[in-house]
Design an enzyme around this catalytic site. Structure first.
Site, PDB file in Angstrom:
ATOM      1  N   LYS A   1      14.017   5.701 -11.593  1.00 62.55           N
ATOM      2  CA  LYS A   1      12.971   5.832 -10.587  1.00 62.55           C
ATOM      3  C   LYS A   1      13.078   4.717  -9.544  1.00 62.55           C
ATOM      4  O   LYS A   1      12.987   4.963  -8.345  1.00 62.55           O
ATOM      5  CB  LYS A   1      11.595   5.810 -11.251  1.00 62.55           C
ATOM      6  CG  LYS A   1      10.449   5.933 -10.254  1.00 62.55           C
ATOM      7  CD  LYS A   1       9.104   5.793 -10.934  1.00 62.55           C
ATOM      8  CE  LYS A   1       7.984   5.698  -9.909  1.00 62.55           C
ATOM      9  NZ  LYS A   1       6.662   5.449 -10.526  1.00 62.55           N
TER      10      LYS A   1
ATOM     11  N   ARG B   1       8.806   2.684  -3.507  1.00 61.52           N
ATOM     12  CA  ARG B   1       8.545   1.271  -3.802  1.00 61.52           C
ATOM     13  C   ARG B   1       9.841   0.522  -4.073  1.00 61.52           C
ATOM     14  O   ARG B   1      10.012  -0.630  -3.672  1.00 61.52           O
ATOM     15  CB  ARG B   1       7.570   1.141  -4.978  1.00 61.52           C
ATOM     16  CG  ARG B   1       6.130   1.039  -4.528  1.00 61.52           C
ATOM     17  CD  ARG B   1       5.218   0.638  -5.669  1.00 61.52           C
ATOM     18  NE  ARG B   1       5.103   1.687  -6.666  1.00 61.52           N
ATOM     19  CZ  ARG B   1       4.218   2.678  -6.583  1.00 61.52           C
ATOM     20  NH1 ARG B   1       3.384   2.743  -5.575  1.00 61.52           N
ATOM     21  NH2 ARG B   1       4.161   3.600  -7.517  1.00 61.52           N
TER      22      ARG B   1
ATOM     23  N   ASP C   1       0.879  -1.157   0.000  1.00 58.87           N
ATOM     24  CA  ASP C   1       0.000   0.000   0.000  1.00 58.87           C
ATOM     25  C   ASP C   1       0.915   1.205   0.000  1.00 58.87           C
ATOM     26  O   ASP C   1       1.892   1.256   0.759  1.00 58.87           O
ATOM     27  CB  ASP C   1      -0.929   0.018   1.215  1.00 58.87           C
ATOM     28  CG  ASP C   1      -2.039   1.041   1.044  1.00 58.87           C
ATOM     29  OD1 ASP C   1      -2.545   1.191  -0.088  1.00 58.87           O
ATOM     30  OD2 ASP C   1      -2.419   1.693   2.030  1.00 58.87           O
ATOM     31  N   SER C   2       0.627   2.115  -0.869  1.00 60.00           N
ATOM     32  CA  SER C   2       1.527   3.258  -1.011  1.00 60.00           C
ATOM     33  C   SER C   2       0.740   4.494  -1.381  1.00 60.00           C
ATOM     34  O   SER C   2      -0.401   4.420  -1.835  1.00 60.00           O
ATOM     35  CB  SER C   2       2.603   2.973  -2.070  1.00 60.00           C
ATOM     36  OG  SER C   2       1.994   2.577  -3.293  1.00 60.00           O
TER      37      SER C   2
END
Length: 206
Positions: free
Chosen positions: A183, A189, A75-76
């Site tokens: 990224k 993440r 969950d982010s």
């Protein structure tokens, strides 16, 4: 024979990103990554937790229970200082919009809410909690963060979600202007899943 690992997400862009990070950390020959698309009747799992960690564990527990596979879920979202840490766990549904326009609507709403905030007070962070739940009930939870600030308009065509308005600390390009590899190296993440990959390597027989 490689071990199978379920990535419990229905977000296709996130699935691609998570597969890329885990493949690089674990090696595709060692672990077979399976998405929810392999389970057509898999139900939507309500994210009822009040923290990223709680929601990640809810989704990972459900995946392990329903499929019998070791399951990874995350969950982010983005925590904006001027909004007292919101949208937080509500990042993906902040605008109440669904479908293809959801990301744009969420981003536009956040920009509107902090439109009067001075540049020096537009700080925030991307946060990711990633969980691994095994069919035997063993659980692991890690967290990754990327601090930065929010711009006033979009820059870049890559990434998804709030990436086009987020400038990470020490960066001169938004997350949406970075290549996937760039990224992954600095994102919330990327940090969380590289840490979780160490646990996966120990827990899954190969």
């Amino acid at each position: 024979m490689s071990a199978r690992l379920l990535l419990a997400t229905g977000n296709k862009k996130k699935l691609v990103e998570l597969q890329r990070i885990l493949d690089a950390a674990l090696g595709v020959a060692q672990i077979e990554l399976v998405g929810l698309g392999a389970f057509p009747d898999y139900p939507d799992v309500p994210e009822t937790g009040l923290t990223f960690g709680e929601n990640a564990l809810i989704k990972a527990r459900e995946g392990a229970k329903r499929t019998g596979l070791p399951t990874v879920a995350d969950d982010s979202g983005i925590a904006v200082n001027a909004l007292n840490g919101m949208p937080g766990v509500f990042s993906a549904r902040w605008s109440g919009t669904s479908g293809d326009d959801k990301d744009a609507a969420n981003l536009d709403l956040v920009l509107a809410q902090i439109s009067d905030v001075a540049d020096e007070h537009r700080g925030g962070a991307f946060v990711c909690a990633a969980a691994l739940v095994l069919p035997n009930g063993r659980e692991h939870l890690v967290e990754g963060r990327q601090a930065g600030r929010l711009l006033r308009s979009r820059r870049g065509e890559g990434g998804f979600g709030y990436d086009p308005i987020f400038l990470g600390e020490g960066q001169d390009r938004t997350n949406a202007e970075l290549s996937p590899a760039e990224k992954d190296a600095i994102s919330h993440r990327g940090k969380a899943f590289r840490e979780l990959a160490k646990v996966i390597a120990k827990e899954l027989p190969r």
